[in-house]
Write a protein that holds these residues in place. Structure first.
Motif, mmCIF file in Angstrom:
data_model
loop_
_atom_site.group_PDB
_atom_site.id
_atom_site.type_symbol
_atom_site.label_atom_id
_atom_site.label_comp_id
_atom_site.label_asym_id
_atom_site.label_seq_id
_atom_site.Cartn_x
_atom_site.Cartn_y
_atom_site.Cartn_z
ATOM 1 N N GLY A 89 -9.101 3.749 -8.831
ATOM 2 C CA GLY A 89 -9.966 4.041 -8.437
ATOM 3 C C GLY A 89 -9.788 4.167 -6.987
ATOM 4 O O GLY A 89 -10.573 4.296 -6.484
ATOM 5 N N LEU A 90 -8.030 4.193 -7.172
ATOM 6 C CA LEU A 90 -7.719 4.172 -5.732
ATOM 7 C C LEU A 90 -7.018 5.874 -5.410
ATOM 8 O O LEU A 90 -7.194 6.498 -6.518
ATOM 9 C CB LEU A 90 -6.459 3.898 -5.982
ATOM 10 N N SER A 91 -7.378 6.478 -3.973
ATOM 11 C CA SER A 91 -7.769 7.787 -3.365
ATOM 12 C C SER A 91 -6.447 8.045 -2.296
ATOM 13 O O SER A 91 -6.225 8.763 -2.416
ATOM 14 C CB SER A 91 -8.212 8.537 -3.372
ATOM 15 N N ASP A 92 -6.081 7.216 -2.041
ATOM 16 C CA ASP A 92 -5.135 7.179 -0.678
ATOM 17 C C ASP A 92 -3.742 6.677 -0.745
ATOM 18 O O ASP A 92 -3.487 6.059 -0.929
ATOM 19 C CB ASP A 92 -6.322 5.766 1.007
ATOM 20 N N ILE A 93 -3.444 7.400 -1.574
ATOM 21 C CA ILE A 93 -1.692 7.476 -2.424
ATOM 22 C C ILE A 93 -0.611 8.280 -1.295
ATOM 23 O O ILE A 93 -1.221 9.639 -1.392
ATOM 24 C CB ILE A 93 -2.331 7.674 -3.701
ATOM 25 N N THR A 94 0.383 8.131 -0.971
ATOM 26 C CA THR A 94 1.314 8.604 -0.045
ATOM 27 C C THR A 94 2.424 8.949 -0.969
ATOM 28 O O THR A 94 2.434 8.320 -1.204
ATOM 29 C CB THR A 94 1.327 8.678 1.480
ATOM 30 N N ARG A 95 3.332 10.420 -0.855
ATOM 31 C CA ARG A 95 4.252 10.306 -1.492
ATOM 32 C C ARG A 95 5.241 10.124 -0.902
ATOM 33 O O ARG A 95 5.646 11.705 0.187
ATOM 34 C CB ARG A 95 4.644 11.223 -3.078
ATOM 35 N N GLU A 96 6.808 9.933 -0.949
ATOM 36 C CA GLU A 96 7.495 9.758 0.442
ATOM 37 C C GLU A 96 8.954 10.439 -1.329
ATOM 38 O O GLU A 96 9.544 9.124 -2.146
ATOM 39 C CB GLU A 96 8.073 9.268 0.947
#
Length: 204
Positions: A101-108
């Motif tokens: 249910g998580l949607s605020d995901i950032t990739r570096e």
């Protein structure tokens, strides 16, 4: 008979509608009516934190002053345990997080020769930390590692081949400089990044 009716009116009140109120607002309203309140906290996906979800007496129920109205108050969504995503492929990690249910995901993406390309190197929050569905997740992902070759003096075709061998690409945007040396014509004069710099694979 008349006295009994007067006593009932003075010592009783009708419970107001409290559902959807912030607990402090509901508490203040009940105090004004000379009623007590008692919160009971429960998790909820629907109601924001500190919002009244249910009340022990239905609206318009006649109760005695000084009675206690129990209010079920939202403590927010149930806490989740952050999974350990290290070494997992970014795509698999993303799928797992979205399933939770998580949607605020950032990739570096970073230079890393220890982990396979696109594998998760580190994460924030850390594994087993308590999180909610609103938690922001940062995934640091391996971009692989290679060393920039020296292509100065090479033709474009030679430079492209050297870069390809190292898992790199030639940036299609080229800067041209004037030269009086005929032998230097159509060869690489300056390169960026510099030779021997460690960079991610596919870096242009």
């Amino acid at each position: 008979s008349i006295q009994a009716i007067i006593t009932q009116v003075v010592t009783t009140v009708r419970v107001p509608e409290l559902k959807g109120y912030q607990y402090e607002e509901a508490q203040e309203l009940l105090e004004e009516m000379d009623l007590r309140s008692e919160p009971v906290y429960a998790t909820s996906e629907e109601y924001p934190v500190n919002t009244v979800m249910y009340q022990s007496y239905q609206p318009d129920t006649v109760v005695h002053k000084k009675d206690t109205v129990f209010l079920t108050v939202s403590s927010g969504p149930a806490a989740l345990d952050m999974p350990d995503l290290q070494k997992m492929s970014y795509q698999d990690a993303l799928t797992l997080l979205k399933t939770m249910g998580l949607s605020d995901i950032t990739r570096e993406r970073v230079v890393n020769g220890e982990y396979p390309v696109d594998a998760v190197v580190s994460q924030q929050p850390a594994p087993n930390e308590k999180i909610s569905k609103e938690t922001e997740v940062m995934l640091t992902v391996s971009g692989g590692e290679t060393i920039v070759p020296n292509v100065t003096g090479s033709t474009l075709k030679e430079a492209e081949e050297l870069l390809k061998q190292k898992g790199l690409k030639l940036n299609p945007v080229l800067n041209y400089v004037d030269t009086r040396k005929a032998k230097a014509h159509a060869s690489v004069a300056v390169q960026s990044p510099d030779p021997d710099v460690h960079v991610m694979l596919d870096t242009p």
